[in-house]
Design an enzyme around this catalytic site. Sequence first.
Site, PDB file in Angstrom:
ATOM      1  N   ARG A 181      45.609  70.936  62.871  1.00 55.70           N
ATOM      2  CA  ARG A 181      45.091  70.398  61.609  1.00 55.70           C
ATOM      3  C   ARG A 181      44.455  69.028  61.835  1.00 55.70           C
ATOM      4  O   ARG A 181      44.980  68.217  62.614  1.00 55.70           O
ATOM      5  CB  ARG A 181      46.204  70.314  60.557  1.00 55.70           C
ATOM      6  N   ASN A 183      29.719  69.588  65.016  1.00 49.18           N
ATOM      7  CA  ASN A 183      28.793  68.461  65.132  1.00 49.18           C
ATOM      8  C   ASN A 183      28.436  68.249  66.597  1.00 49.18           C
ATOM      9  O   ASN A 183      29.291  68.344  67.474  1.00 49.18           O
ATOM     10  CB  ASN A 183      29.438  67.191  64.570  1.00 49.18           C
ATOM     11  N   GLU A 230      32.093  62.607  66.495  1.00 49.38           N
ATOM     12  CA  GLU A 230      32.903  61.423  66.802  1.00 49.38           C
ATOM     13  C   GLU A 230      33.715  61.619  68.077  1.00 49.38           C
ATOM     14  O   GLU A 230      33.913  60.664  68.832  1.00 49.38           O
ATOM     15  CB  GLU A 230      33.869  61.130  65.649  1.00 49.38           C
ATOM     16  N   VAL A 231      34.216  62.807  68.277  1.00 50.46           N
ATOM     17  CA  VAL A 231      35.088  63.058  69.434  1.00 50.46           C
ATOM     18  C   VAL A 231      34.306  63.885  70.457  1.00 50.46           C
ATOM     19  O   VAL A 231      33.870  65.003  70.155  1.00 50.46           O
ATOM     20  CB  VAL A 231      36.374  63.799  69.004  1.00 50.46           C
ATOM     21  N   HIS A 239      34.342  70.961  69.574  1.00 52.30           N
ATOM     22  CA  HIS A 239      35.294  71.477  68.590  1.00 52.30           C
ATOM     23  C   HIS A 239      34.549  72.095  67.421  1.00 52.30           C
ATOM     24  O   HIS A 239      33.449  71.675  67.077  1.00 52.30           O
ATOM     25  CB  HIS A 239      36.242  70.391  68.082  1.00 52.30           C
TER      26      HIS A 239
HETATM   27  P1  5GP Z   1      33.637  65.145  64.650  1.00 51.03           P
HETATM   28  O1  5GP Z   1      33.092  64.073  63.742  1.00 51.03           O
HETATM   29  O2  5GP Z   1      33.654  64.707  66.092  1.00 51.03           O
HETATM   30  O3  5GP Z   1      32.973  66.480  64.450  1.00 51.03           O
HETATM   31  O4  5GP Z   1      35.117  65.390  64.185  1.00 51.03           O
HETATM   32  C1  5GP Z   1      36.224  64.765  64.764  1.00 51.03           C
HETATM   33  C2  5GP Z   1      37.415  65.042  63.879  1.00 51.03           C
HETATM   34  O5  5GP Z   1      38.589  64.715  64.611  1.00 51.03           O
HETATM   35  C3  5GP Z   1      37.446  64.212  62.592  1.00 51.03           C
HETATM   36  O6  5GP Z   1      37.460  65.111  61.472  1.00 51.03           O
HETATM   37  C4  5GP Z   1      38.745  63.423  62.709  1.00 51.03           C
HETATM   38  O7  5GP Z   1      39.430  63.272  61.484  1.00 51.03           O
HETATM   39  C5  5GP Z   1      39.546  64.219  63.721  1.00 51.03           C
HETATM   40  N1  5GP Z   1      40.488  63.440  64.506  1.00 51.03           N
HETATM   41  C6  5GP Z   1      40.234  62.250  65.137  1.00 51.03           C
HETATM   42  N2  5GP Z   1      41.334  61.825  65.777  1.00 51.03           N
HETATM   43  C7  5GP Z   1      42.299  62.765  65.571  1.00 51.03           C
HETATM   44  C8  5GP Z   1      43.662  62.891  65.987  1.00 51.03           C
HETATM   45  O8  5GP Z   1      44.226  62.042  66.693  1.00 51.03           O
HETATM   46  N3  5GP Z   1      44.324  64.004  65.584  1.00 51.03           N
HETATM   47  C9  5GP Z   1      43.742  64.970  64.807  1.00 51.03           C
HETATM   48  N4  5GP Z   1      44.493  66.022  64.462  1.00 51.03           N
HETATM   49  N5  5GP Z   1      42.461  64.881  64.389  1.00 51.03           N
HETATM   50  C10 5GP Z   1      41.748  63.789  64.769  1.00 51.03           C
END
Ligand code: 5GP
Length: 123
Positions: free
Chosen positions: A36, A95, A103-104, A108
């Site tokens: 989640r 993304n 962001e990550v 994913h």
């Molecule tokens: P992105 O913007 O890269 O597509 O999405 C990254 C997602 O990772 C964001 O929705 C953010 O809330 C989630 N996220 C970032 N750090 C963590 C974490 O430590 N644990 C979990 N479960 N989600 C995270």
Amino acid sequence: MTSEIRYDRDNVFAKILRGEIPCDKVYEDDHVLAFRDIAPQAPVHVLVIPKGPYISLADFSTIASPDEIAEFFAAVGKIASDLGLDDPGYRILANHGSDGGQEVPHFHVHIFGGKKLGAMLPK
Ligand code: 5GP
């Protein structure tokens, strides 16, 4: 430069995969982990990640094996179904890069559900 070299082994999802950061796991198999989102943007907000070191869909779609790619997307569908989202429906999203708002830097797929999700993109 290969993805293995560019991949940041200190990104938060790499730490989750190594068990260094906890997660609220909803699914795991040999190649896939789902958990989640820490900051959910819908009543159901699950992240599905491959266990391999892929930065984004660009890496995953070109470097991962056909079996790995097929198994990943089969897992995404199974997870959504097991979460009870097939009816009334859900959204998946991935993304890529800065314009995509990634962001990550570990590939994913987001699964969103549990409410009417509205417009695909903000106006
Ligand atoms: P992105 O913007 O890269 O597509 O999405 C990254 C997602 O990772 C964001 O929705 C953010 O809330 C989630 N996220 C970032 N750090 C963590 C974490 O430590 N644990 C979990 N479960 N989600 C995270």
